[in-house]
Design an enzyme around this catalytic site. Structure first.
Site, mmCIF file in Angstrom:
data_model
loop_
_atom_site.group_PDB
_atom_site.id
_atom_site.type_symbol
_atom_site.label_atom_id
_atom_site.label_comp_id
_atom_site.label_asym_id
_atom_site.label_seq_id
_atom_site.Cartn_x
_atom_site.Cartn_y
_atom_site.Cartn_z
ATOM 1 N N ASP A 281 19.709 -5.355 -1.360
ATOM 2 C CA ASP A 281 19.002 -4.078 -1.543
ATOM 3 C C ASP A 281 19.051 -3.231 -0.278
ATOM 4 O OD1 ASP A 281 17.281 -6.355 -0.795
ATOM 5 O OD2 ASP A 281 15.754 -4.827 -0.493
ATOM 6 N N ASP B 223 0.814 -1.223 0.000
ATOM 7 C CA ASP B 223 0.000 0.000 0.000
ATOM 8 C C ASP B 223 0.849 1.277 0.000
ATOM 9 O OD1 ASP B 223 1.072 -0.112 2.509
ATOM 10 O OD2 ASP B 223 -0.837 -0.077 3.596
#
Ligand code: AMP
Ligand code: MG
Length: 472
Positions: free
Chosen positions: A244, A121
């Site tokens: 990452d 979201d």
């Protein structure tokens, strides 16, 4: 005074293969929780009113000069390559230059969906926002390279995880957000043009004295070797050392399931998703080498003679464990009062750590106790400690500054997990006092603060936090 952020955006001036332009999404009722005025000043920001800070650092109002974007990157997560990650819940507002001309990224985290959000979201809830604010500032105060926290703003909106939770946005400040995974994505796509551009940009921004891909690799290896040794020395477990989350400038980044050790267990794992203990405390030096091997692999296409490159890069990566050991010895040497190491000192350190593990002592309080004379109280096997301490005292007898060195390298205060969790539980109920108290105490971790003695205590059995969670 009005809020003024003197943006000077260089990443946004790069090719659009590196990012997607996207605006943060305004929030319903931005309310400022915390603002780091000292950091603002350091990075060239003129602070304004509380209302301006709440609006700008929630993404509800765009400050002049903002050039918002979400960065593209990939990464190995728990050893498996994910070809496209990217900022899924973060937006880079832009960069500033501080008084010393250092360049800083200013990024909102939890600022709404981006093209890289996949099923997420793009939002964050209050818990991880306050956690990162506190942990990153605590690491900075400990003297460990890290991203910083400029602001935390509650959104007045509800975020749905397993249950409805209050939403918040963190403003993160970093030397940059370029990661090992930023190189990996272009290497994996075979986009050598982008890779070359990224190399030039990164060298120019972070390592102007380094030369070419090998120069970059060596510089990142040097920075990360030192970083991981520093983590270890304060008992920090990053928890999710995916490529990452491994930053090229050598700062600690991504405070998801991280934690500080309470009792010393070299195999300690907190992260709820790290079922195999890949990122356990004592695995961190091995994992960072693995991550550097991935960076090396991503840089290979930039070398004219790839076979030769493999040989050169392999040598560079293979040299890293010794580099880490050297930093480790220096960091732990200082913890027992030694700045000039002699043969035999490493054994003294490892024997202490073995005793500490065998007795499950509190990591932080034992090391600080070497200075205050209370280390012995931590051990069940006091005879074992006494034998060690006798040899240690002999070693220190001609070291005049040992006490000063120990005081500067053994913190009194760390962000203990149970305190962090208690702080979050209170904040969810609208009580931010524990957050502000922790923030204040952890800003001076090496100072004895008698009115905060409770924050030096390990958790009671009821207070133990068995697992930590990613910051989603
Ligand atoms: P992290 O665990 O923070 O390293 O995040 C891994 C990836 O998941 C990154 O690409 C994040 O941007 C993405 N991500 C994490 N949380 C969310 C979220 N709530 N919405 C969208 N993407 C997310
Ligand atoms: Mg991440």
């Amino acid at each position: 005074m009005r809020l003024n952020i003197p943006f000077d955006n260089t990443y946004a001036a790069l090719d659009e293969v590196f990012f997607s332009r996207v605006n943060p999404v305004a929030v319903k009722d931005p309310t400022l929780i915390a603002y780091n005025a000292e950091l603002a000043k350091e990075i060239g920001i003129t602070s304004g009113t509380e209302d301006e800070h709440a609006k700008v650092f929630s993404g509800t109002r765009l400050a002049k000069g903002t050039d918002p974007l979400a960065q593209l990157y990939a990464g190995h997560q728990f050893g498996h390559y994910s070809p496209q990650l990217g900022d899924g819940r973060a937006v880079l507002l832009g960069e500033t230059c501080g008084s010393d001309n250092r360049r800083w990224d200013i990024q909102l985290k939890g600022s709404g969906p981006t093209p890289y959000s996949r099923r997420g979201d793009g939002r964050a809830w209050l818990g991880p926002v306050l956690r990162e604010y506190l942990m990153s500032e605590a690491m900075h105060a400990l003297g460990i390279p890290t991203t910083r926290a400029l602001a935390a703003v509650s959104t007045g909106e509800t975020v749905f995880r397993e249950s409805p939770l209050p939403g918040a946005v963190l403003t993160r400040v970093a030397a940059s957000h370029i990661r090992v995974g930023t190189f990996q994505v272009f290497a994996a796509r075979g986009d050598v043009t982008a890779l070359q551009k990224l190399l030039e940009y990164t060298l120019n921004r972070h390592y102007p004295d380094a030369d070419g891909p090998l120069g970059l690799l060596n510089a990142v290896i040097a920075a990360q070797a030192q970083l991981v040794a520093k983590w270890m020395s304060v008992g920090f477990i990053h928890g999710v050392m995916n490529t990452d989350n491994c930053q090229i400038a050598g700062e600690t980044i991504d405070y998801g399931p991280c934690a500080f050790l309470d009792h010393y267990d070299p195999m300690a794992v907190f992260s709820s998703i790290d079922r195999q203990g890949r990122y356990a405390f004592s695995n961190q030096p091995d994992i960072i080498v693995w991550n550097m091997a991935q960076l090396a692999t991503a840089l290979i296409p930039l070398m004219p003679d790839q076979e030769k490159a493999v040989a050169l890069f392999t040598t560079a990566v293979h040299a890293m464990p010794q580099l880490i050991r050297d930093h480790w010895s220096r960091a732990y040497g200082a913890k027992i009062g030694l700045t000039v190491l002699r043969p035999g000192d490493d054994t003294l350190i490892t024997e202490l750590l073995q005793l500490m593990a065998d007795n499950s002592v509190d990591y932080t309080n034992t090391f600080r106790g070497l200075l205050t004379g209370h280390a012995r109280d931590q051990f069940d096997n006091t005879a074992g400690f006494d034998t060690w301490a006798e040899r240690w005292r002999q070693r220190l007898c001609d070291v005049p500054d040992a006490e000063t060195v120990m005081a500067q390298n053994n913190p009194v205060f760390i962000a203990r997990n149970h305190r962090v969790e208690q702080m979050i539980a209170a904040a969810v109920e609208g009580d931010f006092a524990p957050f502000h108290r922790l923030r204040k105490v952890l800003a001076r971790p090496y100072d004895t603060q008698p009115d905060a003695a409770d924050l030096t205590q390990p958790p009671t059995p009821q207070e133990v936090v068995p697992a930590t969670f990613c910051g989603t």
